[in-house]
Scaffold this motif. Structure first.
Motif, PDB file in Angstrom:
ATOM      1  N   ILE A  29      34.372  26.077 -33.070  1.00 24.21           N
ATOM      2  CA  ILE A  29      33.342  27.114 -33.165  1.00 24.21           C
ATOM      3  C   ILE A  29      32.319  26.910 -32.050  1.00 24.21           C
ATOM      4  CG2 ILE A  29      31.418  28.002 -34.534  1.00 24.21           C
ATOM      5  CD1 ILE A  29      33.066  27.431 -37.043  1.00 24.21           C
ATOM      6  N   ARG A  30      31.934  25.678 -31.836  1.00 23.59           N
ATOM      7  CA  ARG A  30      30.953  25.377 -30.794  1.00 23.59           C
ATOM      8  C   ARG A  30      31.420  25.890 -29.434  1.00 23.59           C
ATOM      9  NH1 ARG A  30      27.769  20.014 -29.555  1.00 23.59           N
ATOM     10  NH2 ARG A  30      27.187  20.427 -27.396  1.00 23.59           N
ATOM     11  N   ASN A  31      32.644  25.554 -29.056  1.00 24.59           N
ATOM     12  CA  ASN A  31      33.155  26.004 -27.757  1.00 24.59           C
ATOM     13  C   ASN A  31      33.297  27.516 -27.706  1.00 24.59           C
ATOM     14  OD1 ASN A  31      33.252  23.442 -26.684  1.00 24.59           O
ATOM     15  ND2 ASN A  31      35.398  23.116 -27.195  1.00 24.59           N
ATOM     16  N   LEU A  32      33.721  28.123 -28.805  1.00 24.01           N
ATOM     17  CA  LEU A  32      33.863  29.578 -28.861  1.00 24.01           C
ATOM     18  C   LEU A  32      32.518  30.254 -28.605  1.00 24.01           C
ATOM     19  CD1 LEU A  32      36.085  31.763 -29.670  1.00 24.01           C
ATOM     20  CD2 LEU A  32      34.968  31.741 -31.901  1.00 24.01           C
ATOM     21  N   VAL A  33      31.476  29.793 -29.278  1.00 22.78           N
ATOM     22  CA  VAL A  33      30.144  30.380 -29.119  1.00 22.78           C
ATOM     23  C   VAL A  33      29.596  30.107 -27.724  1.00 22.78           C
ATOM     24  CG1 VAL A  33      27.752  30.297 -29.954  1.00 22.78           C
ATOM     25  CG2 VAL A  33      29.653  30.362 -31.581  1.00 22.78           C
ATOM     26  N   GLU A  34      29.793  28.887 -27.217  1.00 24.60           N
ATOM     27  CA  GLU A  34      29.308  28.567 -25.873  1.00 24.60           C
ATOM     28  C   GLU A  34      30.008  29.417 -24.818  1.00 24.60           C
ATOM     29  OE1 GLU A  34      29.385  24.325 -25.290  1.00 24.60           O
ATOM     30  OE2 GLU A  34      27.651  24.045 -26.592  1.00 24.60           O
ATOM     31  N   GLU A  35      31.321  29.631 -24.963  1.00 27.99           N
ATOM     32  CA  GLU A  35      32.050  30.482 -24.018  1.00 27.99           C
ATOM     33  C   GLU A  35      31.543  31.913 -24.082  1.00 27.99           C
ATOM     34  OE1 GLU A  35      36.291  30.159 -24.493  1.00 27.99           O
ATOM     35  OE2 GLU A  35      36.225  27.984 -24.277  1.00 27.99           O
ATOM     36  N   LEU A  36      31.298  32.413 -25.285  1.00 30.01           N
ATOM     37  CA  LEU A  36      30.759  33.763 -25.435  1.00 30.01           C
ATOM     38  C   LEU A  36      29.422  33.887 -24.711  1.00 30.01           C
ATOM     39  CD1 LEU A  36      30.775  36.609 -26.779  1.00 30.01           C
ATOM     40  CD2 LEU A  36      29.545  35.547 -28.681  1.00 30.01           C
ATOM     41  N   ALA A  37      28.556  32.914 -24.917  1.00 30.42           N
ATOM     42  CA  ALA A  37      27.233  32.953 -24.292  1.00 30.42           C
ATOM     43  C   ALA A  37      27.323  32.870 -22.770  1.00 30.42           C
ATOM     44  CB  ALA A  37      26.372  31.811 -24.832  1.00 30.42           C
ATOM     45  N   GLN A  38      28.224  32.061 -22.253  1.00 28.04           N
ATOM     46  CA  GLN A  38      28.344  31.884 -20.806  1.00 28.04           C
ATOM     47  C   GLN A  38      29.106  33.023 -20.129  1.00 28.04           C
ATOM     48  OE1 GLN A  38      26.844  29.542 -18.874  1.00 28.04           O
ATOM     49  NE2 GLN A  38      25.806  29.068 -20.789  1.00 28.04           N
ATOM     50  N   ASP A  39      30.101  33.563 -20.813  1.00 27.15           N
ATOM     51  CA  ASP A  39      31.000  34.530 -20.179  1.00 27.15           C
ATOM     52  C   ASP A  39      30.618  35.988 -20.383  1.00 27.15           C
ATOM     53  OD1 ASP A  39      32.413  32.300 -19.438  1.00 27.15           O
ATOM     54  OD2 ASP A  39      34.023  32.572 -20.902  1.00 27.15           O
ATOM     55  N   THR A  40      29.662  36.274 -21.249  1.00 24.84           N
ATOM     56  CA  THR A  40      29.276  37.655 -21.525  1.00 24.84           C
ATOM     57  C   THR A  40      28.023  38.006 -20.739  1.00 24.84           C
ATOM     58  OG1 THR A  40      30.173  37.430 -23.756  1.00 24.84           O
ATOM     59  CG2 THR A  40      28.722  39.317 -23.340  1.00 24.84           C
ATOM     60  N   PRO A  41      28.153  38.928 -19.793  1.00 28.61           N
ATOM     61  CA  PRO A  41      26.972  39.317 -19.004  1.00 28.61           C
ATOM     62  C   PRO A  41      25.910  40.002 -19.863  1.00 28.61           C
ATOM     63  CG  PRO A  41      29.005  40.023 -17.937  1.00 28.61           C
ATOM     64  CD  PRO A  41      29.369  39.578 -19.324  1.00 28.61           C
ATOM     65  N   THR A  42      24.670  39.816 -19.490  1.00 29.00           N
ATOM     66  CA  THR A  42      23.566  40.516 -20.132  1.00 29.00           C
ATOM     67  C   THR A  42      23.499  41.945 -19.580  1.00 29.00           C
ATOM     68  OG1 THR A  42      21.983  39.886 -18.431  1.00 29.00           O
ATOM     69  CG2 THR A  42      22.247  38.368 -20.316  1.00 29.00           C
ATOM     70  N   ARG A  43      22.708  42.782 -20.201  1.00 29.91           N
ATOM     71  CA  ARG A  43      22.535  44.143 -19.681  1.00 29.91           C
ATOM     72  C   ARG A  43      21.969  44.117 -18.258  1.00 29.91           C
ATOM     73  NH1 ARG A  43      20.524  47.823 -24.801  1.00 29.91           N
ATOM     74  NH2 ARG A  43      22.461  47.534 -25.967  1.00 29.91           N
ATOM     75  N   HIS A  84      33.364  48.376 -24.269  1.00 29.88           N
ATOM     76  CA  HIS A  84      32.198  47.544 -24.574  1.00 29.88           C
ATOM     77  C   HIS A  84      31.419  47.253 -23.308  1.00 29.88           C
ATOM     78  CE1 HIS A  84      29.741  44.570 -26.545  1.00 29.88           C
ATOM     79  NE2 HIS A  84      30.046  43.703 -25.601  1.00 29.88           N
ATOM     80  N   HIS A  85      32.107  46.841 -22.262  1.00 31.48           N
ATOM     81  CA  HIS A  85      31.420  46.515 -21.017  1.00 31.48           C
ATOM     82  C   HIS A  85      30.883  47.762 -20.336  1.00 31.48           C
ATOM     83  CE1 HIS A  85      32.595  42.428 -21.435  1.00 31.48           C
ATOM     84  NE2 HIS A  85      33.867  42.732 -21.456  1.00 31.48           N
ATOM     85  N   GLY A  86      31.647  48.838 -20.378  1.00 33.38           N
ATOM     86  CA  GLY A  86      31.200  50.069 -19.736  1.00 33.38           C
ATOM     87  C   GLY A  86      29.951  50.630 -20.355  1.00 33.38           C
ATOM     88  N   SER A  87      29.873  50.557 -21.687  1.00 34.74           N
ATOM     89  CA  SER A  87      28.690  51.099 -22.346  1.00 34.74           C
ATOM     90  C   SER A  87      27.464  50.265 -22.041  1.00 34.74           C
ATOM     91  CB  SER A  87      28.902  51.177 -23.865  1.00 34.74           C
ATOM     92  OG  SER A  87      29.078  49.878 -24.405  1.00 34.74           O
ATOM     93  N   GLN A  88      27.627  48.948 -21.856  1.00 34.46           N
ATOM     94  CA  GLN A  88      26.497  48.119 -21.491  1.00 34.46           C
ATOM     95  C   GLN A  88      26.089  48.351 -20.046  1.00 34.46           C
ATOM     96  OE1 GLN A  88      27.181  44.039 -22.453  1.00 34.46           O
ATOM     97  NE2 GLN A  88      26.765  44.391 -24.612  1.00 34.46           N
ATOM     98  N   ALA A  89      27.047  48.633 -19.192  1.00 35.27           N
ATOM     99  CA  ALA A  89      26.721  48.882 -17.779  1.00 35.27           C
ATOM    100  C   ALA A  89      25.855  50.132 -17.659  1.00 35.27           C
ATOM    101  CB  ALA A  89      27.997  49.014 -16.955  1.00 35.27           C
ATOM    102  N   ALA A  90      26.067  51.082 -18.566  1.00 38.74           N
ATOM    103  CA  ALA A  90      25.309  52.329 -18.510  1.00 38.74           C
ATOM    104  C   ALA A  90      23.889  52.141 -19.000  1.00 38.74           C
ATOM    105  CB  ALA A  90      26.016  53.395 -19.359  1.00 38.74           C
TER     106      ALA A  90
END
Length: 91
Positions: A29-43, A84-90
């Motif tokens: 779970i720790r690695n999953l959450v850390e990967e999500l935080a690192q790999d998901t761009p902010t708006r 998901h990514h496209g809607s955040q890019a907008a």
């Protein structure tokens, strides 16, 4: 816990789902959450990437894409699975 660590509280259901996802991915779970935080761009990061793409297109084409062309490109990306990514890019 080390000085650079913290904990987060989630519902039991969320924890169980995270555990299932982690197991399916062969991780914790720790690695999953850390990967999500690192790999998901902010708006802000999506907006920066979009601006860089516009500048690159303007440089290559001699003009920036029109709002209509951007909307068509965004719709294509959403159809291809990037909704998901496209809607955040907008945003």
């Amino acid at each position: 816990m080390a000085s650079d660590e913290t904990s987060i509280k989630v519902s039991t259901a969320a924890r169980d789902r995270l555990a299932q996802l982690a197991a399916e991915h062969g991780t914790t779970i720790r690695n999953l959450v850390e990967e999500l935080a690192q790999d998901t761009p902010t708006r802000a990061e999506y907006a920066e990437r979009a601006e860089l793409a516009r500048a690159e297109l303007a440089s290559a084409l001699g003009q920036a894409p029109s709002p209509e062309a951007e909307a068509k490109a965004r719709a294509l990306l959403e159809r291809l699975g990037g909704a998901h990514h496209g809607s955040q890019a907008a945003a």
